[in-house]
Motif scaffolding. Structure first.
Motif, mmCIF file in Angstrom:
data_model
loop_
_atom_site.group_PDB
_atom_site.id
_atom_site.type_symbol
_atom_site.label_atom_id
_atom_site.label_comp_id
_atom_site.label_asym_id
_atom_site.label_seq_id
_atom_site.Cartn_x
_atom_site.Cartn_y
_atom_site.Cartn_z
ATOM 1 N N VAL A 1 0.866 -1.175 0.000
ATOM 2 C CA VAL A 1 0.000 0.000 0.000
ATOM 3 C C VAL A 1 0.904 1.227 0.000
ATOM 4 O O VAL A 1 1.750 1.384 0.893
ATOM 5 C CB VAL A 1 -0.946 0.033 1.215
ATOM 6 C CG1 VAL A 1 -1.869 1.248 1.137
ATOM 7 C CG2 VAL A 1 -1.759 -1.252 1.289
ATOM 8 N N MET A 2 0.730 2.089 -1.011
ATOM 9 C CA MET A 2 1.579 3.269 -1.164
ATOM 10 C C MET A 2 0.746 4.542 -1.077
ATOM 11 O O MET A 2 -0.384 4.578 -1.580
ATOM 12 C CB MET A 2 2.290 3.261 -2.522
ATOM 13 C CG MET A 2 3.386 2.241 -2.661
ATOM 14 S SD MET A 2 4.206 2.427 -4.279
ATOM 15 C CE MET A 2 5.747 1.590 -3.945
ATOM 16 N N PRO A 3 1.285 5.594 -0.465
ATOM 17 C CA PRO A 3 0.597 6.894 -0.521
ATOM 18 C C PRO A 3 0.491 7.364 -1.971
ATOM 19 O O PRO A 3 1.384 7.116 -2.785
ATOM 20 C CB PRO A 3 1.516 7.818 0.292
ATOM 21 C CG PRO A 3 2.388 6.910 1.090
ATOM 22 C CD PRO A 3 2.537 5.658 0.301
ATOM 23 N N GLU A 4 -0.586 8.042 -2.294
ATOM 24 C CA GLU A 4 -0.821 8.468 -3.674
ATOM 25 C C GLU A 4 0.265 9.396 -4.235
ATOM 26 O O GLU A 4 0.524 9.368 -5.437
ATOM 27 C CB GLU A 4 -2.205 9.107 -3.789
ATOM 28 C CG GLU A 4 -3.321 8.085 -3.601
ATOM 29 C CD GLU A 4 -4.708 8.680 -3.704
ATOM 30 O OE1 GLU A 4 -4.816 9.891 -3.967
ATOM 31 O OE2 GLU A 4 -5.681 7.933 -3.510
ATOM 32 N N PRO A 5 0.935 10.255 -3.413
ATOM 33 C CA PRO A 5 1.989 11.119 -3.984
ATOM 34 C C PRO A 5 3.320 10.413 -4.232
ATOM 35 O O PRO A 5 4.292 11.055 -4.629
ATOM 36 C CB PRO A 5 2.162 12.219 -2.914
ATOM 37 C CG PRO A 5 0.979 12.102 -2.018
ATOM 38 C CD PRO A 5 0.585 10.671 -2.042
ATOM 39 N N MET B 1 -2.748 1.967 -4.205
ATOM 40 C CA MET B 1 -2.509 3.379 -3.909
ATOM 41 C C MET B 1 -3.616 3.878 -2.985
ATOM 42 O O MET B 1 -4.805 3.752 -3.300
ATOM 43 C CB MET B 1 -2.489 4.214 -5.191
ATOM 44 C CG MET B 1 -1.527 3.716 -6.259
ATOM 45 S SD MET B 1 0.202 3.695 -5.727
ATOM 46 C CE MET B 1 0.529 5.451 -5.546
ATOM 47 N N PHE B 2 -3.207 4.469 -1.838
ATOM 48 C CA PHE B 2 -4.229 4.918 -0.882
ATOM 49 C C PHE B 2 -3.666 6.042 -0.016
ATOM 50 O O PHE B 2 -2.582 5.925 0.559
ATOM 51 C CB PHE B 2 -4.661 3.759 0.024
ATOM 52 C CG PHE B 2 -5.813 4.102 0.937
ATOM 53 C CD1 PHE B 2 -7.116 3.899 0.527
ATOM 54 C CD2 PHE B 2 -5.584 4.649 2.199
ATOM 55 C CE1 PHE B 2 -8.185 4.222 1.365
ATOM 56 C CE2 PHE B 2 -6.634 4.979 3.031
ATOM 57 C CZ PHE B 2 -7.939 4.771 2.607
ATOM 58 N N GLY B 3 -4.426 7.144 0.091
ATOM 59 C CA GLY B 3 -4.110 8.214 1.028
ATOM 60 C C GLY B 3 -3.025 9.155 0.545
ATOM 61 O O GLY B 3 -2.290 8.877 -0.402
ATOM 62 N N GLU B 4 -2.908 10.280 1.255
ATOM 63 C CA GLU B 4 -1.931 11.304 0.907
ATOM 64 C C GLU B 4 -0.622 11.160 1.670
ATOM 65 O O GLU B 4 0.385 11.750 1.301
ATOM 66 C CB GLU B 4 -2.522 12.696 1.178
ATOM 67 C CG GLU B 4 -3.604 13.101 0.205
ATOM 68 C CD GLU B 4 -3.084 13.249 -1.216
ATOM 69 O OE1 GLU B 4 -2.031 13.887 -1.391
ATOM 70 O OE2 GLU B 4 -3.711 12.708 -2.144
ATOM 71 N N ALA C 1 -1.678 7.332 6.399
ATOM 72 C CA ALA C 1 -2.952 6.878 5.833
ATOM 73 C C ALA C 1 -2.783 5.538 5.130
ATOM 74 O O ALA C 1 -3.627 4.629 5.257
ATOM 75 C CB ALA C 1 -3.485 7.925 4.853
ATOM 76 N N ALA C 2 -1.684 5.393 4.389
ATOM 77 C CA ALA C 2 -1.407 4.127 3.715
ATOM 78 C C ALA C 2 -1.194 3.007 4.731
ATOM 79 O O ALA C 2 -1.647 1.873 4.531
ATOM 80 C CB ALA C 2 -0.174 4.279 2.822
ATOM 81 N N TYR C 3 -0.538 3.336 5.808
ATOM 82 C CA TYR C 3 -0.271 2.358 6.873
ATOM 83 C C TYR C 3 -1.576 1.839 7.472
ATOM 84 O O TYR C 3 -1.765 0.619 7.636
ATOM 85 C CB TYR C 3 0.597 2.995 7.955
ATOM 86 C CG TYR C 3 0.791 2.146 9.178
ATOM 87 C CD1 TYR C 3 1.772 1.160 9.204
ATOM 88 C CD2 TYR C 3 0.013 2.327 10.320
ATOM 89 C CE1 TYR C 3 1.963 0.372 10.333
ATOM 90 C CE2 TYR C 3 0.189 1.551 11.447
ATOM 91 C CZ TYR C 3 1.165 0.570 11.438
ATOM 92 O OH TYR C 3 1.342 -0.210 12.554
#
Length: 416
Positions: A111-115, A133-136, A140-142
């Motif tokens: 799971v990776m942050p979107e940026p 891809m999830f969160g900024e 959030a990804a965690y």
């Protein structure tokens, strides 16, 4: 930038020991690169310290993170391996886990942050991992990864707050101190704290007097806040996204409190300068986090002068477009690339006469921009921006003086 000495607490009950790190080194040794530790004569002269560089950007995945990831995978049960693993990562942990998971036949979900930079996403997928891809932010990804862990019955592999990860990362220090036993100071980037926890465990066991300095980006002083009891904001778009962690680990903060002598903060301009210098001087590509140690030496020369300092170039995964921007901005700040704004009259030959002064000063013109409409000048006036290449700041100053002597109103378009 900020710095304040930390009084270390005794390392009484930390869950990782020197023997654990040595066991990890034996376990992973055949499957990772034993990267070189080399002295940099030019950077030593520049900083006033004897500077050793540990080239962890030469790992197969271009970052040290695969050490801890591989150590953790090798210690898992056959049943857990068959179900697969999941992690949250801004990139380097993801690539290390994905690469070695594929080698060992273990399914990997990241799971990776979107940026997250595109290069890191593509490389992680290229190693066979499933990327979500999830969160900024990393946090959030965690949180999303921990949710998927439960839903899918996967084993979560933490990027930093896990004993097996910390032991694997500590192998960096084993190699450094074997190759350069005269190191008396280690300058180590801190995001979540896994690298400095593992390296600190080794360094303080082998050389109790070694000084351990943690480096954080000014925009993300998470561990700095915890250790120093302050509440600086953790937000912003940092070049060092690999250490952009708001909440360091519960476990790693114990290591930092026990082992680390100081934490310093470095700004974005310093990180950019360090990335550029490492490419120009050492001909090596590092990402923002990988340049943090050198950025600290440049920002706090009095802190490191006269010491023998080990720096970990912890990663080299930087987007090529971003790297190009960093290099061009550094050229501009040094005066070797400039945009000169000249006020002209809109008549034949006006630009020719200006160009003649550039020729006389031996300044290379790269691009010319005319502006007739969006200006407060009279209708017969215009603004011309000339992008040019000079040898250094003094050469640029001579050009500006020559233009003013020629009767032109001239200014520089400055970088922020």
């Amino acid at each position: 930038m900020a710095s304040e000495t930390i009084l270390s607490e005794p390392a009484l009950s930390l869950p990782v020991t020197l023997d654990d790190v040595r066991a990890a080194a034996a376990r992973i040794g055949d499957s990772i690169v034993r990267t070189p530790t080399l002295v940099s004569q030019t950077l030593s002269k520049l900083t006033g310290a004897k500077v050793y560089l540990k080239f962890e950007n030469l790992q197969f995945t271009a970052a040290y993170k695969e050490r801890g990831a591989l150590n953790t995978l090798l210690l898992m049960s056959a049943e857990a391996r068959a179900k697969g693993v999941i992690a949250a990562s801004a990139g380097n942990h993801a690539q290390g886990l994905a690469y070695h998971g594929a080698r060992l036949g273990i399914p990997v979900t990241i799971v990776m942050p979107e940026p997250t930079p595109t290069v890191k996403v593509m490389q992680t997928e290229g190693h066979g991992a499933t990327v979500v891809m999830f969160g900024e932010t990393f946090d959030a990804a965690y949180a999303h990864a921990r949710q998927l862990e439960v839903e899918r019955g996967l084993t979560f592999v933490h990027p930093f707050d896990q004993a097996d990860i910390i032991a694997g990362q500590g192998t960096v220090a084993l190699e450094m101190l074997e190759d350069a036993p005269d190191i008396d100071t280690l300058a180590i980037p801190i995001g979540g704290g896994g690298l400095i926890s593992g390296m600190g465990t080794v360094a303080k066991a082998l050389k109790p007097d070694v000084e351990l300095i943690g480096i954080q980006a000014e925009l993300y002083p998470g561990m700095y806040n915890i250790i120093k009891g302050v509440d600086l904001p953790c937000t912003g778009d940092t070049l060092a996204e690999g250490i952009a962690v708001k909440q360091p680990g519960d476990l790693t903060r114990q290591f930092v409190k026990a082992l680390v002598d100081d934490i310093v903060l470095v700004g974005e301009r310093g990180l950019e300068e360090a990335v550029s210098l490492l490419l120009q001087i050492e001909k090596t590509v590092v990402e923002g986090a990988g340049a943090a140690g050198l950025a600290a030496l440049l920002a706090y020369p009095e802190r490191f002068r006269g010491k023998t300092v080990g720096i970990v170039l912890c990663g080299g995964n930087i987007d090529t477009r971003l790297l190009a921007n960093v290099l061009l901005r550094d050229l501009a700040r040094s005066g070797r690339l400039a945009r000169v704004r000249v006020r002209l009259q809109d008549r034949p030959g006006a630009l020719f006469h200006v160009a003649r002064i550039f020729h006389e000063q031996q300044v290379n013109i790269i691009e010319i921009y005319h502006q007739r409409v969006f200006t407060s000048l009279p209708a017969k006036g215009l603004i011309t921006d000339i992008e040019c290449e000079t040898r250094d700041g003094a050469h640029l100053d001579r050009l500006m003086e020559g233009l003013r002597e020629g009767g032109y109103e001239v200014s520089l378009v400055e970088l922020a």
